[in-house]
Motif scaffolding. Structure first.
Motif, PDB file in Angstrom:
ATOM      1  N   GLU A 170       0.979  -1.105  -0.196  1.00 64.98           N
ATOM      2  CA  GLU A 170      -0.146  -0.127   0.097  1.00 64.98           C
ATOM      3  C   GLU A 170       0.777   1.128   0.088  1.00 64.98           C
ATOM      4  O   GLU A 170       1.976   1.190   0.413  1.00 64.98           O
ATOM      5  N   ASP A 171       0.219   2.278  -0.249  1.00 58.66           N
ATOM      6  CA  ASP A 171       1.252   3.630  -0.494  1.00 58.66           C
ATOM      7  C   ASP A 171       0.527   4.692   0.039  1.00 58.66           C
ATOM      8  O   ASP A 171       0.553   5.941  -0.453  1.00 58.66           O
ATOM      9  N   LYS A 172      -0.311   4.551   1.184  1.00 56.44           N
ATOM     10  CA  LYS A 172      -0.925   5.739   1.755  1.00 56.44           C
ATOM     11  C   LYS A 172      -0.304   6.288   2.960  1.00 56.44           C
ATOM     12  O   LYS A 172      -0.813   7.383   3.427  1.00 56.44           O
ATOM     13  N   GLY A 173       1.120   5.982   3.170  1.00 56.15           N
ATOM     14  CA  GLY A 173       1.990   6.695   3.740  1.00 56.15           C
ATOM     15  C   GLY A 173       1.719   6.543   5.308  1.00 56.15           C
ATOM     16  O   GLY A 173       2.856   6.384   6.196  1.00 56.15           O
ATOM     17  N   LEU A 174       0.589   6.805   5.978  1.00 62.72           N
ATOM     18  CA  LEU A 174       0.322   6.826   7.332  1.00 62.72           C
ATOM     19  C   LEU A 174      -0.899   5.748   7.545  1.00 62.72           C
ATOM     20  O   LEU A 174      -1.928   5.765   7.024  1.00 62.72           O
ATOM     21  N   TYR A 175      -0.396   5.009   8.733  1.00 59.27           N
ATOM     22  CA  TYR A 175      -1.152   3.747   9.016  1.00 59.27           C
ATOM     23  C   TYR A 175      -1.708   3.753  10.589  1.00 59.27           C
ATOM     24  O   TYR A 175      -0.597   3.890  11.572  1.00 59.27           O
ATOM     25  N   PHE A 176      -3.027   3.798  10.936  1.00 62.76           N
ATOM     26  CA  PHE A 176      -3.232   3.533  12.044  1.00 62.76           C
ATOM     27  C   PHE A 176      -3.945   1.898  12.352  1.00 62.76           C
ATOM     28  O   PHE A 176      -4.616   1.433  11.658  1.00 62.76           O
ATOM     29  N   ILE A 177      -3.169   1.312  13.431  1.00 62.90           N
ATOM     30  CA  ILE A 177      -3.459   0.063  13.516  1.00 62.90           C
ATOM     31  C   ILE A 177      -4.317  -0.146  14.951  1.00 62.90           C
ATOM     32  O   ILE A 177      -4.071   0.418  15.939  1.00 62.90           O
ATOM     33  N   THR A 196       7.626   4.743  -1.925  1.00 63.00           N
ATOM     34  CA  THR A 196       8.452   5.690  -2.834  1.00 63.00           C
ATOM     35  C   THR A 196       8.055   6.860  -2.417  1.00 63.00           C
ATOM     36  O   THR A 196       9.034   7.953  -2.232  1.00 63.00           O
ATOM     37  N   GLU A 197       6.976   7.417  -2.791  1.00 64.32           N
ATOM     38  CA  GLU A 197       6.576   8.729  -2.496  1.00 64.32           C
ATOM     39  C   GLU A 197       5.231   8.979  -1.694  1.00 64.32           C
ATOM     40  O   GLU A 197       4.284   9.756  -2.213  1.00 64.32           O
ATOM     41  N   ALA A 198       5.132   8.410  -0.720  1.00 67.71           N
ATOM     42  CA  ALA A 198       3.877   8.336  -0.046  1.00 67.71           C
ATOM     43  C   ALA A 198       4.001   9.146   1.451  1.00 67.71           C
ATOM     44  O   ALA A 198       3.080   9.333   1.976  1.00 67.71           O
ATOM     45  N   ASN A 199       5.137   9.427   1.770  1.00 67.59           N
ATOM     46  CA  ASN A 199       5.088  10.370   2.857  1.00 67.59           C
ATOM     47  C   ASN A 199       4.391  11.884   2.501  1.00 67.59           C
ATOM     48  O   ASN A 199       3.981  12.340   3.662  1.00 67.59           O
ATOM     49  N   PRO A 204       3.274  18.003   3.770  1.00 65.91           N
ATOM     50  CA  PRO A 204       3.309  18.486   2.427  1.00 65.91           C
ATOM     51  C   PRO A 204       5.095  18.715   2.189  1.00 65.91           C
ATOM     52  O   PRO A 204       5.650  18.890   3.277  1.00 65.91           O
ATOM     53  N   THR A 205       5.408  18.355   1.075  1.00 65.79           N
ATOM     54  CA  THR A 205       7.088  18.068   0.948  1.00 65.79           C
ATOM     55  C   THR A 205       7.352  18.089  -0.639  1.00 65.79           C
ATOM     56  O   THR A 205       6.384  18.126  -1.398  1.00 65.79           O
ATOM     57  N   ILE A 206       8.509  18.062  -1.014  1.00 67.40           N
ATOM     58  CA  ILE A 206       8.767  17.892  -2.169  1.00 67.40           C
ATOM     59  C   ILE A 206       9.149  16.240  -2.143  1.00 67.40           C
ATOM     60  O   ILE A 206      10.440  15.951  -1.866  1.00 67.40           O
ATOM     61  N   ASP A 207       8.471  15.564  -2.529  1.00 71.08           N
ATOM     62  CA  ASP A 207       8.639  14.128  -2.449  1.00 71.08           C
ATOM     63  C   ASP A 207       9.287  13.344  -3.494  1.00 71.08           C
ATOM     64  O   ASP A 207       8.847  12.884  -4.355  1.00 71.08           O
ATOM     65  N   SER A 208      10.671  13.333  -3.512  1.00 72.49           N
ATOM     66  CA  SER A 208      11.541  13.127  -4.525  1.00 72.49           C
ATOM     67  C   SER A 208      12.783  12.526  -3.887  1.00 72.49           C
ATOM     68  O   SER A 208      13.367  13.165  -3.005  1.00 72.49           O
ATOM     69  N   MET A 250      16.182  15.964  13.555  1.00 74.22           N
ATOM     70  CA  MET A 250      17.259  15.305  12.631  1.00 74.22           C
ATOM     71  C   MET A 250      18.231  16.505  11.975  1.00 74.22           C
ATOM     72  O   MET A 250      17.686  17.253  11.349  1.00 74.22           O
ATOM     73  N   GLU A 251      19.368  16.402  12.430  1.00 76.28           N
ATOM     74  CA  GLU A 251      20.356  17.591  12.158  1.00 76.28           C
ATOM     75  C   GLU A 251      21.024  17.441  10.742  1.00 76.28           C
ATOM     76  O   GLU A 251      21.852  18.238  10.414  1.00 76.28           O
ATOM     77  N   GLN A 252      20.964  15.931  10.020  1.00 75.46           N
ATOM     78  CA  GLN A 252      21.659  15.614   8.833  1.00 75.46           C
ATOM     79  C   GLN A 252      20.918  15.759   7.944  1.00 75.46           C
ATOM     80  O   GLN A 252      19.558  15.101   8.164  1.00 75.46           O
ATOM     81  N   ALA A 253      21.175  16.183   6.718  1.00 76.40           N
ATOM     82  CA  ALA A 253      19.807  15.992   5.637  1.00 76.40           C
ATOM     83  C   ALA A 253      19.756  14.666   5.348  1.00 76.40           C
ATOM     84  O   ALA A 253      20.865  14.078   4.865  1.00 76.40           O
ATOM     85  N   HIS A 254      18.746  14.484   4.831  1.00 80.77           N
ATOM     86  CA  HIS A 254      18.189  13.177   4.237  1.00 80.77           C
ATOM     87  C   HIS A 254      17.269  13.453   3.263  1.00 80.77           C
ATOM     88  O   HIS A 254      16.466  14.216   3.315  1.00 80.77           O
ATOM     89  N   ALA A 255      16.675  12.471   2.476  1.00 78.31           N
ATOM     90  CA  ALA A 255      15.693  12.435   1.521  1.00 78.31           C
ATOM     91  C   ALA A 255      14.231  12.517   2.140  1.00 78.31           C
ATOM     92  O   ALA A 255      14.124  11.827   3.300  1.00 78.31           O
ATOM     93  N   PRO A 256      13.382  13.099   1.846  1.00 80.72           N
ATOM     94  CA  PRO A 256      11.868  13.093   2.461  1.00 80.72           C
ATOM     95  C   PRO A 256      11.304  11.871   2.627  1.00 80.72           C
ATOM     96  O   PRO A 256      10.590  11.421   3.505  1.00 80.72           O
ATOM     97  N   TYR A 257      11.668  10.753   1.756  1.00 80.31           N
ATOM     98  CA  TYR A 257      10.946   9.554   1.717  1.00 80.31           C
ATOM     99  C   TYR A 257      11.495   8.770   2.958  1.00 80.31           C
ATOM    100  O   TYR A 257      10.938   7.724   3.171  1.00 80.31           O
TER     101      TYR A 257
END
Length: 850
Positions: A170-177, A196-199, A204-208, A250-257
């Protein structure tokens, strides 16, 4: 990300519907004659089913703005399964001046958008189409201008149209269990899955993947919950309304995903590596076994850091287990998420370890997180390395045979997939980015890296990886940068290697023959792959030759479709072993005599050569000769050889098993490997003698669940009068091996009285276990018409329509088909098909006549 078991199940599921697929070998152009003119014409046959598909080109995302920092404040509505968020994004134009900002924001309610100047807010105009948020900035900004946007929003992931793949269901990003706490024996949790681009379904972000940002995350939850996110835990603040807010930075840069959250009632088991915090988040019931599950992590951190010459780059490393995860695991920066299958009790740990998947996600912290693929077309730069880490760790920790066995499994996975799909590893022409998560990016990619290691040598391989990581740290890359790191290290132009293995589809399909005559050994190699779609390969490899018991190794390089090599020998060889390092990704057909194969089995040493010889000897030797050989094979030092020997023994006629039976009995009683003991028990039961009833009863009491399950099945086959009584004593067991063993017997011989047991198990089973349990229940329904009840049909319908795992929905659909002669079931199946959105299932369902 590691998803192997899901891919395998997906393939098995598809085969259940389609009966498999065959490769069209008629692919080459065939000369014909035009009937009217009589002139030669060229008729092009249909391409093979596996031929690369010419989809539209998918470039990396153009960088219009640079997202520098994301600050999120989030809280939750458990009943509605909403996230309430305030996102504060710091950006600047990437190069060209800009007066608009476009963000990925999937399925939100947007409440306000403001430009922030300290605490002062200026409302901005925007348009929103449910997927993209387009903001009119207050002026034109240049690349030297930073600005801060604040967005007040509500994320509603359950209202999104859900997509997915074999890897990420699934790709809905956020899940309630279990959000309302209505499901017994299941904790309440919230977790995220960004690849891949579900966050962008929860902030809101630049999801790449070619974007990088630092981040802060303020998570407000009820006080009984533990939270986890990327980076460092700064503080927890109690709120007047009885909630708390946990602050992660998080003080070090990383990808939004790679941004993550996990929220639940966890036991946090603390560990460390050097001075770094290493924690394991598990459900309280598994607190005592957490270190046995994850406890090799500090040693892995040390091994990988030294091997790469680059220390683990993040501020901590945590691993969390979640319920109903949509993949196998995910390598979020500094905080990997794992499926619930990793949670094992003491008995389960006797048969299983999850080191492979743990190593895989950890290696991603370098390959994928520290250095990130610039586009999904380059995904093997993440996944091939993570896949290869499993080999590296296994080789280091468990030895060459275990590593070789792992690599054979990887080769098999890729070759299975290649029957229907052959694409370049780096491929810009895909139909859907999720298609990249396949056995090419994983299994083939790992094997290709192994070939590269073998070609350049260990010192150059790891020095090249060090250069690649050091020069590209905290940035995004494409495959050329990996190639240049190897070229700059070795001084060699390696375009030929990267072109044929990373940029071209397929694999070599070799036919090899050798002849000895007048003191000369001639080796001939044909490349038989269809070169309309695959290259003629350049293949540097080694050939080992044994003369008078002594081994000599020769380096050769294949560069032609048909090539002959003359190797120096002084006597007729006892064995010629092509690709003696067994490192080649491809297929090799090399005919050998029975004598050569026996010599190979006894002398070649490598696991792959030994297993190959054992398989081939079954075809070459007489049954009596095979029985003699198996006496030794069943005593081999490595468990996989003993396992294969048991399989081969099971195919011999009964009269040839007399000498083997005592050995198999000894294995069943005392082999150190539970899987091998279980295999021996099943073999004894297949040979059909009830004389081993006591052995089966003893096996049912074994500490190993695998052995106990084999004992259950073995004893069931004796049809002893107390079988039902003995099996009933296991009915409260929740272990998957035991449940499935009981289900296999009850499906056929349990009788209608086992209906309640099946219903209870289906309510409690999960994942792959539920998939197989549903198959047994289908057989149970077929034998016991009384099992056709409104309760059962309702449960199957609910699973077929609502279960989050597509292969479970498919298994429930198949089970309902047992009663497809009933009009009401036909209507139900039609309804399920009409409401299904997963394209994989629709493709299968549409093949069913209803």
């Amino acid at each position: 990300m590691n998803h192997r078991f899901l891919s395998i199940v997906g393939l098995a599921a598809a085969m259940a519907f389609t009966g498999g697929c065959s490769v069209n070998k008629q692919t080459k152009a065939t000369p014909t004659v035009e009937p009217v003119t009589g002139k030669p014409a060229l008729e092009i046959a249909e391409p093979p089913v596996w031929a690369p598909k010419n989809h539209a080109f998918n470039p990396s995302r153009t960088r219009v703005h640079d997202l520098l920092h994301t600050k999120l404040r989030v809280s939750f509505d458990w009943d509605k399964q909403y996230l309430h968020g305030i996102a504060e994004l710091t950006l600047k134009p990437y190069f060209y001046p800009q007066n608009k900002l476009v963000l990925d924001a999937k399925g939100f309610d947007i409440h306000s958008v403001n430009l922030m100047n300290g605490f002062d807010a200026k409302e901005l105009q925007y348009t929103y189409d449910g997927m993209k948020l387009t903001i009119d900035l207050d002026k034109t900004y240049t690349r030297n201008d930073k600005y801060v946007i604040e967005i007040d929003y509500t994320a509603k992931p359950n209202e999104l149209v859900v997509g997915g793949s074999d890897a990420i269901t699934e790709d809905k990003g956020l899940y309630f269990i279990n959000p309302k706490g209505e499901e017994p024996n299941k904790p309440r949790q919230i977790w995220t899955q960004g690849e891949t681009e579900a966050n962008s379904a929860w902030f809101p972000t630049i999801d790449s993947p070619n974007e990088r940002m630092t981040q802060e995350l303020y998570i407000t939850v009820d006080q009984q919950f533990t939270t986890l996110s990327n980076g460092t835990f700064v503080y927890s603040r109690k709120n007047p309304n009885g909630t708390k807010t946990d602050y992660w930075k998080m003080e070090q840069a990383h990808a939004p995903y790679l941004t993550m959250m996990a929220i639940g009632e966890y036991a946090v088991v603390k560990d460390k590596w050097r001075d770094l915090e290493v924690n394991y988040y598990v459900e309280p019931a598994y607190e005592k076994t957490a270190k046995k599950i994850f406890g090799n992590t500090p040693e892995m951190l040390e091994f990988f850091s030294k091997k790469l010459g680059v220390d683990y780059p993040w501020s901590k490393y945590s691993q969390v287990v979640v319920r109903d995860f949509v993949s196998g695991a995910m390598e979020n920066t500094s905080a990997s998420t794992f499926m619930e299958d990793l949670q094992l009790n003491e008995r389960e740990l006797l048969d299983k370890n999850w080191d492979g998947i743990i190593a895989h996600e950890l290696f991603h912290q370098w390959f994928g997180n520290y250095v990130t693929t610039e586009s999904w077309a380059n995904l093997p730069l993440n996944e091939a390395f993570a896949n290869y880490s499993e080999y590296l760790w296994t080789e280091h920790k468990y030895g060459a045979d275990e590593a070789a066995f792992h690599h054979l499994d990887e080769l098999g996975q890729y070759l299975d997939e290649s029957e229907s799909k052959r694409e370049p590893l780096i491929r810009y022409r895909y139909a859907d980015r999720e298609d990249m998560f396949d056995s090419h990016s994983y299994a083939k990619g790992g094997r290709v890296l192994h070939m590269l290691r073998k070609y350049v040598g260990d010192e150059a391989f790891f020095a090249s990886l060090n250069r690649y990581l050091t020069q590209n740290k905290f940035s995004d890359v494409e495959v050329a940068e990996l190639r240049m790191a190897f070229e700059d290290t070795t001084g060699e132009d390696l375009m030929w290697f990267f072109d044929q293995w990373f940029l071209r589809a397929g694999h070599p399909e070799l036919k090899v023959s050798h002849t000895y005559q007048n003191g000369a050994l001639t080796l001939q190699v044909w490349q038989q792959q269809d070169t309309l779609y695959q290259p003629v390969y350049r293949l540097p490899l080694k050939v080992a030759v044994w003369e008078n018991g002594k081994k000599a190794e020769h380096s050769i390089e294949i560069t032609k479709a048909n090539q002959v090599f003359n190797l120096p020998v002084s006597a007729e060889p006892q064995l010629v072993l092509f690709d003696s390092e067994q490192q080649l990704l491809g297929t090799v057909e090399h005919a050998k005599t029975a004598e050569e194969l026996e010599f190979q089995f006894n002398n070649a040493g490598g696991l792959a050569a030994k297993l190959e010889a054992l398989e081939e000897l079954e075809k070459e030797l007489s049954q009596q000769e095979m029985g003699s050989l198996l006496q030794g094979a069943l005593k081999d030092e490595f468990w996989a050889v003993r396992n294969l020997a048991l399989d081969v023994a099971g195919r011999l006629p009964a009269r040839q098993t007399e000498t083997l039976e005592p050995i198999v009995k000894r294995i069943a009683e005392s082999d150190e490997k539970g899987e091998v003991r279980a295999g021996a028990i099943m073999l004894l039961s297949e040979w059909g003698d009830d004389e081993y009833s006591e052995l089966y009863k003893k096996a049912m009491e074994d500490d190993s669940y695998k052995v106990a399950a084999a004992g259950i099945l073995g004893y069931a086959m004796t049809e002893a009068p107390d079988i039902n009584q003995r099996l009933a004593s296991f009915e409260k067991e929740t272990n998957e091996e035991i449940v499935l063993a009981l289900a296999s017997y009850y499906a056929v011989k349990g009788g209608a009285g086992k209906y309640d047991w099946f219903m209870k198990q289906m309510k409690n089973a999960k994942g792959v276990g539920l998939y197989y349990l549903l198959q047994s229940y289908g057989a149970f329904m077929a034998v016991n018409p009384e099992a056709y009840t409104p309760e059962a049909i309702g449960m199957l319908a609910e699973l077929a329509q609502e279960h989050r795992l597509y292969y479970v929905r498919m298994a429930a659909f198949q089970t309902l088909m047992v009663h497809s002669e009933r009009p009401e079931i036909v209507e139900l199946l039609k309804e399920i098909r009409a409401n299904e959105q997963d394209k994989r299932l629709l493709e299968l369902y549409n093949q069913v006549a209803l």
